[in-house]
Design an enzyme around this catalytic site. Structure first.
Site, PDB file in Angstrom:
ATOM      1  N   SER A  71       0.823  -1.225   0.000  1.00  0.00           N
ATOM      2  CA  SER A  71       0.000   0.000   0.000  1.00  0.00           C
ATOM      3  C   SER A  71       0.850   1.265   0.000  1.00  0.00           C
ATOM      4  O   SER A  71       0.320   2.364   0.085  1.00  0.00           O
ATOM      5  CB  SER A  71      -0.934  -0.006   1.221  1.00  0.00           C
ATOM      6  OG  SER A  71      -0.182  -0.190   2.410  1.00  0.00           O
ATOM      7  N   ASN A 118      -1.725  -2.746  13.296  1.00  0.00           N
ATOM      8  CA  ASN A 118      -3.183  -2.590  13.333  1.00  0.00           C
ATOM      9  C   ASN A 118      -3.616  -1.369  14.135  1.00  0.00           C
ATOM     10  O   ASN A 118      -4.476  -0.601  13.699  1.00  0.00           O
ATOM     11  CB  ASN A 118      -3.834  -3.859  13.880  1.00  0.00           C
ATOM     12  CG  ASN A 118      -3.563  -5.057  12.988  1.00  0.00           C
ATOM     13  OD1 ASN A 118      -2.998  -4.889  11.893  1.00  0.00           O
ATOM     14  ND2 ASN A 118      -3.936  -6.237  13.425  1.00  0.00           N
ATOM     15  N   THR A 160     -40.950  25.858  -7.106  1.00  0.00           N
ATOM     16  CA  THR A 160     -41.160  24.481  -6.635  1.00  0.00           C
ATOM     17  C   THR A 160     -41.497  23.703  -7.907  1.00  0.00           C
ATOM     18  O   THR A 160     -42.098  24.274  -8.835  1.00  0.00           O
ATOM     19  CB  THR A 160     -42.320  24.355  -5.623  1.00  0.00           C
ATOM     20  OG1 THR A 160     -43.535  24.709  -6.272  1.00  0.00           O
ATOM     21  CG2 THR A 160     -42.115  25.232  -4.396  1.00  0.00           C
ATOM     22  N   HIS A 161     -41.123  22.459  -7.959  1.00  0.00           N
ATOM     23  CA  HIS A 161     -41.305  21.628  -9.168  1.00  0.00           C
ATOM     24  C   HIS A 161     -40.679  22.290 -10.401  1.00  0.00           C
ATOM     25  O   HIS A 161     -41.133  22.076 -11.522  1.00  0.00           O
ATOM     26  CB  HIS A 161     -42.785  21.354  -9.455  1.00  0.00           C
ATOM     27  CG  HIS A 161     -43.544  20.885  -8.267  1.00  0.00           C
ATOM     28  ND1 HIS A 161     -43.682  19.561  -7.949  1.00  0.00           N
ATOM     29  CD2 HIS A 161     -44.171  21.584  -7.288  1.00  0.00           C
ATOM     30  CE1 HIS A 161     -44.399  19.445  -6.834  1.00  0.00           C
ATOM     31  NE2 HIS A 161     -44.698  20.662  -6.406  1.00  0.00           N
ATOM     32  N   SER A 166     -15.599  26.052 -26.251  1.00  0.00           N
ATOM     33  CA  SER A 166     -15.783  24.827 -27.011  1.00  0.00           C
ATOM     34  C   SER A 166     -14.728  24.760 -28.102  1.00  0.00           C
ATOM     35  O   SER A 166     -14.304  25.788 -28.633  1.00  0.00           O
ATOM     36  CB  SER A 166     -17.181  24.828 -27.623  1.00  0.00           C
ATOM     37  OG  SER A 166     -17.199  24.036 -28.791  1.00  0.00           O
ATOM     38  N   LYS A 226     -19.347  29.567 -27.739  1.00  0.00           N
ATOM     39  CA  LYS A 226     -19.679  28.954 -26.458  1.00  0.00           C
ATOM     40  C   LYS A 226     -18.858  29.477 -25.279  1.00  0.00           C
ATOM     41  O   LYS A 226     -17.673  29.719 -25.372  1.00  0.00           O
ATOM     42  CB  LYS A 226     -19.490  27.433 -26.545  1.00  0.00           C
ATOM     43  CG  LYS A 226     -20.487  26.767 -27.456  1.00  0.00           C
ATOM     44  CD  LYS A 226     -21.866  26.699 -26.825  1.00  0.00           C
ATOM     45  CE  LYS A 226     -21.838  25.735 -25.722  1.00  0.00           C
ATOM     46  NZ  LYS A 226     -22.717  24.663 -25.666  1.00  0.00           N
ATOM     47  N   ASN A 261     -19.024  27.907 -21.487  1.00  0.00           N
ATOM     48  CA  ASN A 261     -19.705  26.863 -20.720  1.00  0.00           C
ATOM     49  C   ASN A 261     -19.392  26.904 -19.226  1.00  0.00           C
ATOM     50  O   ASN A 261     -18.258  27.213 -18.846  1.00  0.00           O
ATOM     51  CB  ASN A 261     -19.302  25.482 -21.257  1.00  0.00           C
ATOM     52  CG  ASN A 261     -19.740  25.287 -22.694  1.00  0.00           C
ATOM     53  OD1 ASN A 261     -20.775  25.807 -23.116  1.00  0.00           O
ATOM     54  ND2 ASN A 261     -18.937  24.558 -23.459  1.00  0.00           N
ATOM     55  N   GLU A 267     -20.385  22.309 -13.553  1.00  0.00           N
ATOM     56  CA  GLU A 267     -20.775  20.955 -13.989  1.00  0.00           C
ATOM     57  C   GLU A 267     -19.859  19.898 -13.390  1.00  0.00           C
ATOM     58  O   GLU A 267     -20.307  18.825 -12.973  1.00  0.00           O
ATOM     59  CB  GLU A 267     -20.721  20.851 -15.514  1.00  0.00           C
ATOM     60  CG  GLU A 267     -21.791  21.663 -16.216  1.00  0.00           C
ATOM     61  CD  GLU A 267     -21.513  21.726 -17.709  1.00  0.00           C
ATOM     62  OE1 GLU A 267     -21.927  20.822 -18.430  1.00  0.00           O
ATOM     63  OE2 GLU A 267     -20.857  22.695 -18.139  1.00  0.00           O
ATOM     64  N   TYR A 323      -9.044  -6.867  12.956  1.00  0.00           N
ATOM     65  CA  TYR A 323      -8.467  -6.336  11.718  1.00  0.00           C
ATOM     66  C   TYR A 323      -8.475  -7.382  10.614  1.00  0.00           C
ATOM     67  O   TYR A 323      -8.231  -8.563  10.848  1.00  0.00           O
ATOM     68  CB  TYR A 323      -7.019  -5.869  11.959  1.00  0.00           C
ATOM     69  CG  TYR A 323      -6.376  -5.352  10.678  1.00  0.00           C
ATOM     70  CD1 TYR A 323      -6.547  -4.037  10.276  1.00  0.00           C
ATOM     71  CD2 TYR A 323      -5.640  -6.206   9.845  1.00  0.00           C
ATOM     72  CE1 TYR A 323      -5.989  -3.579   9.091  1.00  0.00           C
ATOM     73  CE2 TYR A 323      -5.083  -5.747   8.658  1.00  0.00           C
ATOM     74  CZ  TYR A 323      -5.266  -4.424   8.289  1.00  0.00           C
ATOM     75  OH  TYR A 323      -4.744  -3.964   7.112  1.00  0.00           O
ATOM     76  N   GLN A 352      -7.337  -2.215   4.412  1.00  0.00           N
ATOM     77  CA  GLN A 352      -6.353  -1.381   3.721  1.00  0.00           C
ATOM     78  C   GLN A 352      -7.025  -0.565   2.611  1.00  0.00           C
ATOM     79  O   GLN A 352      -6.503   0.451   2.171  1.00  0.00           O
ATOM     80  CB  GLN A 352      -5.247  -2.271   3.152  1.00  0.00           C
ATOM     81  CG  GLN A 352      -4.161  -1.537   2.427  1.00  0.00           C
ATOM     82  CD  GLN A 352      -2.958  -2.434   2.198  1.00  0.00           C
ATOM     83  OE1 GLN A 352      -2.221  -2.762   3.121  1.00  0.00           O
ATOM     84  NE2 GLN A 352      -2.752  -2.845   0.964  1.00  0.00           N
ATOM     85  N   LYS A 354      -8.109   3.598   2.756  1.00  0.00           N
ATOM     86  CA  LYS A 354      -7.343   4.814   2.567  1.00  0.00           C
ATOM     87  C   LYS A 354      -7.600   5.534   1.247  1.00  0.00           C
ATOM     88  O   LYS A 354      -7.806   6.743   1.218  1.00  0.00           O
ATOM     89  CB  LYS A 354      -5.853   4.512   2.735  1.00  0.00           C
ATOM     90  CG  LYS A 354      -5.478   4.487   4.213  1.00  0.00           C
ATOM     91  CD  LYS A 354      -4.129   3.872   4.473  1.00  0.00           C
ATOM     92  CE  LYS A 354      -4.178   2.367   4.451  1.00  0.00           C
ATOM     93  NZ  LYS A 354      -5.016   1.785   5.534  1.00  0.00           N
TER      94      LYS A 354
HETATM   95  N1  ARG Z   1      -1.092  -1.416   5.323  1.00  0.00           N
HETATM   96  C1  ARG Z   1      -1.983  -1.939   6.298  1.00  0.00           C
HETATM   97  C2  ARG Z   1      -3.342  -1.207   6.184  1.00  0.00           C
HETATM   98  O1  ARG Z   1      -3.339  -0.220   5.588  1.00  0.00           O
HETATM   99  C3  ARG Z   1      -1.450  -1.741   7.662  1.00  0.00           C
HETATM  100  C4  ARG Z   1      -1.942  -2.727   8.669  1.00  0.00           C
HETATM  101  C5  ARG Z   1      -1.463  -4.065   8.298  1.00  0.00           C
HETATM  102  N2  ARG Z   1      -1.705  -5.038   9.278  1.00  0.00           N
HETATM  103  C6  ARG Z   1      -1.609  -6.348   9.031  1.00  0.00           C
HETATM  104  N3  ARG Z   1      -1.863  -7.135   9.984  1.00  0.00           N
HETATM  105  N4  ARG Z   1      -1.306  -6.791   7.830  1.00  0.00           N
HETATM  106  O2  ARG Z   1      -4.350  -1.639   6.694  1.00  0.00           O
END
Ligand code: ARG
Length: 460
Positions: free
Chosen positions: A22, A109, A154-155, A276, A282, A284, A289, A316, A321, A324
């Site tokens: 990650s 964790n 309204t509407h 455009s 144009k 826009n 939007e 956990y 993961q 994020k």
């Molecule tokens: N990269 C992991 C996450 O974002 C960190 C926690 C990992 N824990 C584990 N037991 N593999 O959740």
């Protein structure tokens, strides 16, 4: 070798290495990760789990890593999986054996739960500033347009005359509630999960409160399983973000409509419009939007995390993961949208003439005519029926209620007197709605004052 490599006989498959890492996205948490580790190290030293000297070496090493990451001098490794292990690996490379003591009494964790809470708390504070700015701009617009008459709908059919200020103040209320929701989210997330360990706490005599205090938390979480498996705080943030986007989107939808040739209520500043590639004429409202469109992303972020979490057994699981990228995407999206909507609103031209012309057409004063009759004693339901017939008559003639003669009115009901024309004048209709929360310039002015006070006294 992996930090967790002891029980393995084979290396990780190259595809898996890439798949489960990650670091590409969670490197964004480096500041919070190091901040959390420093607090943990200091606390370990203070309770004697490691020596004060060792704690200081860890802290100095971590501070150095922080500076180097900020200066762009650190290259993260996919093989070290995530930000937590990248930092720990760097630390040990730099300060040697003692670096390996940092993780005492801690798990990734509780570490990742901590980092995400710290990150969201900071981003909520940043978002607050942006929403406040937007509200100030809306309040200023309101002050400028207390007497800019316009049709209310309204509407999507003309309903009653209001003012531009009244319309803008509706959005102020929405954004004030958005602020309140974020404040509430912040309050609930501001507890430290450090000390929850992998899921069953730890046998080390950690001082959870001390670390929490250093990290400016209001307290600590009360169950180690919940401490590592709870992502409610992220979901609450995403919910608040989704509702905020819904508000921005409704406002932008109106700006798109209002800047069309059919409405011509406003003209967007050139700096907030685009052209455009084929049609030379144009101009826009792309920005509005795009904000409307980006609302879908944030809804998606919320749905994605809700779905990730729904089937997870305690505690956990690696699925988490996936929290994020959703959170980061929502943070980026709401902040960018808030940043661009504020000046777009501030710089748009408001066409008072067209707005007030619009306020007049479409029988927007019909309710006032019925109220006029009711005030003279006719039961409202009968007044409604009678005015309905007058509207039908006038619309067939292609005229407004104000264009009918007094004698025509009196032929329909003897209750009508010459003062009816005053009662159905657009300006009069608006000014007379002095009821709390209503559109009269004086009530809206009071509402603006009140909202300014609310903003100034926001305790966060
Ligand atoms: N990269 C992991 C996450 O974002 C960190 C926690 C990992 N824990 C584990 N037991 N593999 O959740």
């Amino acid at each position: 070798m992996k930090l967790w490599g002891g029980r393995f006989e084979k290396t990780t498959d190259a595809l898996v290495e890439d798949f489960h890492s990650s670091i590409r996205f969670d490197q964004r948490l480096y500041k919070q990760d190091i901040q959390g580790s420093i607090a943990h190290a200091r606390m370990l030293g203070s309770v004697g789990v490691i020596s004060e000297k060792e704690a200081n070496e860890l802290i100095e090493g971590l501070a150095g890593i922080f500076e180097d990451i900020q200066a762009g001098k650190v290259e993260f490794e996919i093989g070290a999986e995530d930000i937590h292990m990248n930092v720990e690996k760097l630390l040990t490379e730099r300060i040697g054996q003692v670096g390996k003591k940092l993780h005492t009494g801690r798990s990734r964790n509780d570490q990742v739960a901590l980092d995400l809470r710290l990150y969201l708390r900071a981003e909520i504070d940043q978002t607050k500033v942006l929403i406040e700015r937007l509200i100030h701009t809306l309040l200023n617009l309101g002050e400028e347009h207390l007497e800019t008459w316009m049709p209310g709908y309204t509407h999507m059919q003309k309903a009653q005359p209001i003012t531009m200020a009244h319309h803008m103040m509706a959005y102020v209320q929405m954004f004030l509630r958005d602020l309140d929701r974020l404040k509430d989210t912040r309050k609930r997330l501001n507890l430290s999960p450090l000390g929850s360990g992998a899921m069953a706490g730890t046998t080390f005599p950690l001082d959870r409160e001390k670390a929490a205090l250093e990290l400016e938390f209001d307290g600590v979480t009360l169950n180690s399983i919940d401490g590592v498996s709870d992502r409610d705080f992220a979901l609450e943030f995403l919910s608040a973000a989704a509702i905020l986007m819904m508000h921005l989107s409704r406002m932008c939808e109106e700006l798109v409509l209002w800047s069309s040739g059919e409405f011509q209520f406003i003209t967007m500043d050139d700096a907030y419009s685009t052209g455009s590639s084929i049609m030379p004429q144009k101009k826009n409202p792309d920005v509005a939007e795009l904000v409307r469109g980006k609302t879908g992303r944030v809804y998606g972020d919320l749905m994605a995390l809700l779905t990730v979490m729904k089937g997870l057994p305690l505690a956990y699981n690696k699925d988490m993961q996936e929290d994020k990228e959703q959170v980061f995407d929502a943070v980026d999206t709401i902040q960018k949208c808030l940043l661009v909507v504020e000046p777009m609103l501030r710089t748009m031209q408001v066409h008072r003439e067209t707005l007030s012309r619009g306020a007049k057409g479409g029988f927007t004063n019909a309710t006032d005519l019925a109220d006029y009759l009711a005030k003279k004693g006719l039961p409202f339901r009968e007044a409604h029926e009678l005015v309905g017939r007058i509207v039908l008559h006038c619309s067939k003639q292609g005229i407004g209620l104000e264009d009918l003669n007094l004698s025509d009115y009196q032929a329909l009901s003897p209750i009508f007197e010459a003062d009816l024309f005053e009662a159905i004048g657009i300006e009069f209709c608006v000014r007379a709605r002095k009821i709390k929360g209503g559109p009269s310039p004086e009530t809206v002015a009071q509402g603006i004052q009140l909202s300014r006070q609310v903003l100034e006294n926001l305790s966060w």
